[in-house]
Write a protein that holds these residues in place. Structure first.
Motif, PDB file in Angstrom:
ATOM      1  N   GLY A   1      -9.331   0.340  -5.396  1.00  0.00           N
ATOM      2  CA  GLY A   1      -9.214   1.786  -5.249  1.00  0.00           C
ATOM      3  C   GLY A   1     -10.422   2.495  -5.825  1.00  0.00           C
ATOM      4  O   GLY A   1     -11.566   2.090  -5.624  1.00  0.00           O
TER       5      GLY A   1
ATOM      6  N   SER B   1      -1.453   4.304  -3.776  1.00  0.00           N
ATOM      7  CA  SER B   1      -2.357   3.196  -4.094  1.00  0.00           C
ATOM      8  C   SER B   1      -2.351   2.119  -3.013  1.00  0.00           C
ATOM      9  O   SER B   1      -3.285   1.328  -2.909  1.00  0.00           O
ATOM     10  CB  SER B   1      -1.963   2.568  -5.435  1.00  0.00           C
ATOM     11  OG  SER B   1      -0.632   2.071  -5.376  1.00  0.00           O
TER      12      SER B   1
ATOM     13  N   TRP C   1     -11.626   5.976  -1.215  1.00  0.00           N
ATOM     14  CA  TRP C   1     -10.551   6.462  -0.347  1.00  0.00           C
ATOM     15  C   TRP C   1     -11.105   7.419   0.710  1.00  0.00           C
ATOM     16  O   TRP C   1     -10.626   7.433   1.849  1.00  0.00           O
ATOM     17  CB  TRP C   1      -9.462   7.139  -1.174  1.00  0.00           C
ATOM     18  CG  TRP C   1      -8.577   6.148  -1.859  1.00  0.00           C
ATOM     19  CD1 TRP C   1      -8.553   5.836  -3.180  1.00  0.00           C
ATOM     20  CD2 TRP C   1      -7.610   5.293  -1.239  1.00  0.00           C
ATOM     21  NE1 TRP C   1      -7.626   4.848  -3.428  1.00  0.00           N
ATOM     22  CE2 TRP C   1      -7.035   4.503  -2.254  1.00  0.00           C
ATOM     23  CE3 TRP C   1      -7.164   5.121   0.068  1.00  0.00           C
ATOM     24  CZ2 TRP C   1      -6.038   3.555  -1.994  1.00  0.00           C
ATOM     25  CZ3 TRP C   1      -6.176   4.183   0.334  1.00  0.00           C
ATOM     26  CH2 TRP C   1      -5.626   3.410  -0.698  1.00  0.00           C
TER      27      TRP C   1
ATOM     28  N   GLY D   1      -4.830   3.815  -6.584  1.00  0.00           N
ATOM     29  CA  GLY D   1      -5.541   4.972  -6.053  1.00  0.00           C
ATOM     30  C   GLY D   1      -6.629   5.315  -7.056  1.00  0.00           C
ATOM     31  O   GLY D   1      -7.728   4.775  -7.031  1.00  0.00           O
TER      32      GLY D   1
END
Length: 359
Positions: free
Chosen positions: A288, A111, A145, A267
């Motif tokens: 995230g 994360s 991400w 995350g």
């Protein structure tokens, strides 16, 4: 199910998933259930620094022995995070790729991976870039991400694979319409925003008492948490459950009305996905991959990390609009379907097949 013909060619590396206390362990535990043959080696287990060092050292020798003996293994699937996890997995990567000539999948869960990279020194950044850019495939957890890794690195191949959760075990629960139960599960510390949440409850104690209950399960800064609850006399509103087992978690998810995770960095939190699978509205933060699964005015509310007013307003929204609990919960259940095994396992199977075709 990933067939024996494929699964016997995969060696999964990650933290010990037996009685795990983290999201990576949860993912690996579910993978274990959907691989006909699950070759797994744990490189990390909770304990003192010396214990963790010798545990990894022992695991490394097992890793070397496994690859010397087992010629069937073609792919090393590394589940990793940042900081200490990165350095352990970097060693595994080097030997996998350049000594044993195996394909490497680097599955990044951290994360705070962006902070880890940005705050690293010159040589550390070179190591991170080398690992990411020379792995045969990078797996990330969300579109945000994916963007981060493409903007900062040049990976050979990168795939978005949603975090996997198991099918929920729902029970019919008689709800107390007058009292809304909020649930927080996770590490008790600043990053998860739990103390922000407690401060909000303390500031609104008069308005919230008798109307809400916050149940907290987890580990971390336990003494600080207990002292805050006692000093601020929040016992009628807040209940600390300690670390809860998998079965206890199912009970809590069945009984709660709203799941809360006001984190500063994430995350793609397993806990939110699990709560959604149980049909719960979510209050969280736009960090995230969370904005990809928590949609305002559909299945939850997003608040800025550390913004007490927004956290307070989110709680009050469900107090004033109890009819939204069911609607938002049903939407959560629909949105989480692509994180269930029926969706994730076929994607993982296809990824392995493509890598094996290049062997």
């Amino acid at each position: 199910m990933i067939s024996k013909g494929i699964s016997e060619k995969i060696l999964t590396i990650g933290p010990d998933y037996i009685n795990h206390r983290g999201g990576i362990g949860s993912v690996i535990e579910i993978y274990n259930n959907y691989f006909e043959k699950f070759n797994f080696l744990a490189t990390y287990k909770v304990g003192s620094k010396s214990f963790k060092f010798f545990f990894f050292l022992n695991s490394f020798f097992k890793f070397m022995k496994t690859l010397v003996i087992n010629n069937d293994i073609k792919i090393i699937h590394i589940h990793g995070s940042s900081r200490g996890s990165f350095y352990r997995k970097f060693i595994i990567f080097l030997f996998s790729k350049y000594v044993f000539k195996k394909s490497v999948v680097y599955h990044i869960h951290g994360s705070e991976y962006h902070l880890f990279y940005n705050e690293s020194g010159f040589y550390q950044k070179k190591m991170i870039r080398f690992f990411i850019q020379n792995s045969d495939c990078i797996i990330c957890l969300s579109k945000s991400w994916h963007t981060f890794f493409l903007e900062n690195f040049n990976p050979k191949k990168i795939e978005i694979l949603p975090n996997i959760i198991d099918y929920p075990k729902k029970n019919n629960v008689n709800k107390n319409i007058k009292m809304i139960t909020f649930l927080f599960l996770g590490f008790v510390g600043e990053r998860k925003g739990i103390f922000d949440l407690l401060n909000v409850i303390q500031m609104n104690k008069v308005d919230f008492e008798g109307k809400i209950k916050l149940r907290i399960g987890g580990n971390g800064e336990i003494d600080r948490l207990k002292n805050f609850i006692k000093m601020q006399q929040l016992e009628n509103i807040v209940e600390f459950l300690g670390w809860i087992t998998a079965e206890e978690k199912k009970i809590e998810l069945n009984h709660c009305d709203v799941y809360m995770l006001p984190s500063y960095n994430e995350g793609l939190p397993i806990s939110i996905l699990e709560a959604m699978s149980y049909g719960k509205p979510i209050i969280s933060t736009p960090v995230g991959g969370i904005p990809e699964i928590v949609i305002p005015e559909k299945n939850g509310i997003l608040v800025k990390p550390g913004n007490f007013d927004e956290i307070s307003n989110a709680i009050s929204y469900f107090l004033d609009n109890k009819n939204k609990l069911k609607e938002y919960g049903e939407n959560s259940f629909e949105l989480v379907q692509n994180h269930l095994p029926k969706s994730v396992i076929p994607q993982l199977n296809e990824l392995y097949n493509k890598l094996l075709e290049n062997e």
